[in-house]
Design a protein around this motif. Sequence first.
Motif, PDB file in Angstrom:
ATOM      1  N   ALA A  90       0.192   0.378   9.086  1.00 49.43           N
ATOM      2  CA  ALA A  90       0.373   1.719   8.541  1.00 49.43           C
ATOM      3  C   ALA A  90       0.720   2.668   9.690  1.00 49.43           C
TER       4      ALA A  90
ATOM      5  N   ARG B   2      -3.791  -0.591   0.343  1.00 54.70           N
ATOM      6  CA  ARG B   2      -2.609  -0.705  -0.515  1.00 54.70           C
ATOM      7  C   ARG B   2      -1.929   0.659  -0.546  1.00 54.70           C
ATOM      8  N   ARG B   3      -0.679   0.677  -0.074  1.00 54.17           N
ATOM      9  CA  ARG B   3       0.095   1.914  -0.027  1.00 54.17           C
ATOM     10  C   ARG B   3       1.480   1.658  -0.591  1.00 54.17           C
ATOM     11  N   GLY B   4       1.826   2.412  -1.632  1.00 47.90           N
ATOM     12  CA  GLY B   4       3.166   2.284  -2.200  1.00 47.90           C
ATOM     13  C   GLY B   4       3.547   0.883  -2.604  1.00 47.90           C
ATOM     14  N   GLY B   5       2.601   0.123  -3.130  1.00 52.12           N
ATOM     15  CA  GLY B   5       2.894  -1.232  -3.586  1.00 52.12           C
ATOM     16  C   GLY B   5       2.824  -2.302  -2.515  1.00 52.12           C
ATOM     17  N   THR B   6       2.546  -1.938  -1.265  1.00 50.61           N
ATOM     18  CA  THR B   6       2.405  -2.933  -0.196  1.00 50.61           C
ATOM     19  C   THR B   6       1.061  -2.752   0.499  1.00 50.61           C
ATOM     20  N   TRP B   7       0.628  -3.805   1.156  1.00 51.37           N
ATOM     21  CA  TRP B   7      -0.631  -3.772   1.899  1.00 51.37           C
ATOM     22  C   TRP B   7      -0.327  -3.545   3.372  1.00 51.37           C
ATOM     23  N   LYS B   8      -0.971  -2.538   3.966  1.00 51.26           N
ATOM     24  CA  LYS B   8      -0.759  -2.178   5.369  1.00 51.26           C
ATOM     25  C   LYS B   8      -2.076  -2.227   6.126  1.00 51.26           C
TER      26      LYS B   8
END
Length: 140
Positions: free
Chosen positions: A51, A127-133
């Motif tokens: 992220a 989970r950010r914007g559909g992805t995992w960071k």
Amino acid sequence: MRTVMIPLAIVAIAAPAIAQTPAEIAIRKGMEASAAGWNAGDLARFMDIYAEDAVFVTPKGLLRGKPAIADKYRSSFSGTGNARGKLSFAFLEMRGLDPAHAMLFARWTLTGASTSESGMTTLVFERRGGTWKIISDHSS
């Protein structure tokens, strides 16, 4: 009473597979893509899983933000591989903390031409914007 020894390999094969959640599958794929970036000498690809506001724990203190973390690694990237060796991960345990957060415990290994080093990592994902960071990385 007679004791029967069953080879461990047979027990492991016969044991039912543990179903992975969609989060676990996505995080594994992200970590594998990050390692592939490392191994290809592609810093941007390696860093893609972090992220923008990630925190990295070092022996000297905290690095805050993706640019600072990238600077820590930049010197070993050559564009044709990584000077520190080939990176791989052994995933040890994944814990869902809530629907938007997960923690991964893993062993990292760097294998070079004549050396090998290994250590542990604890990563917190969001989970950010559909992805995992990765939002927190403590590797030693």
